[in-house]
Each structure stands twice: as structure tokens, then as C-alpha cells.
Design a protein around this motif. Structure first.
Motif: not given
Length: 109
Positions: A2-5, A7-10, A28-29, A36-42
Motif C-alpha cells: 500500500e505504501l508503494h502504491l 508513493t507512486v501516486a504521490l 494529505d493534500d 491515499q494508503r487506506d484506499v489502496f489498502e482496501l
């Protein structure tokens, strides 16, 4: 993953929307809302490879425009790395192309 995803988006959105002298885009923009990470986590928990690829493709598409498209050296490499991620069919195989894409986006910042 999720963090990698995230980060790619950011990094993609930074390429697309950050301009010199402006405030940097942060995790957090508002522009990061759908990435965000929680979206990717889901999506990862669901094992929804296709939805993950769509989200990454949206961001990478913006970054690709920002570097001048596939007609540029940066654009060709970005497109190649994004295509490698899009070609994967399982969660287990997403990590290597995802990390390569993240590293490339970090390097071209």
C-alpha cells in the motif's frame, strides 16, 4: 504494498501538478484523496488487481503528460514501467514492477 502504491501516486501527481516555487504536494493534500494508503489498502485486501492498476494508470498518465508523453526518453521509460505493472494478473506479481515504477518516479522528480 500500500505504501508503494501511495508513493507512486504521490510522485506522479507531484510531476503533474507541482510547479517551482509553489507548495509541495503532500500525502494529505486533497489531490491525493483517491490515492491515499487506506484506499489502496482496501483494494489490496480485496485482491482487486484491476482496480489497483486503474488507479495507478490514472496517476501515471498525468505524470506521462508532464514529462512530454511517450515521445520523450523519460516518457518512454515511464510508459514501459507502467505497462509492466499493467500486464501483471496477480497480487503476488505486482510488487516488482511497482517498486521499479516507484523508484523511477522518485529518480525523475
Amino acid at each position: 504494498m500500500e505504501l508503494h502504491l501511495e508513493t507512486v501516486a504521490l510522485f506522479s501527481l507531484k510531476l503533474a501538478y507541482e510547479s517551482e516555487g509553489s507548495s509541495p504536494i503532500l500525502r494529505d493534500d486533497l489531490v491525493m484523496g483517491d490515492y491515499q494508503r487506506d484506499v489502496f489498502e482496501l483494494l489490496v485486501r480485496r485482491g482487486d488487481v484491476e482496480a489497483i492498476q486503474v488507479k495507478v494508470d490514472e496517476c501515471v498518465g498525468l505524470a506521462l503528460e508532464a514529462v512530454g508523453g511517450v515521445g520523450t526518453v523519460l516518457g518512454r521509460e515511464l510508459h514501459r514501467l507502467a505497462a509492466a505493472l499493467s500486464a501483471e494478473q496477480s497480487m503476488e506479481r505486482l510488487n516488482p514492477p511497482l517498486i521499479a515504477l516507484k523508484n523511477y518516479l522518485r529518480d525523475i522528480q
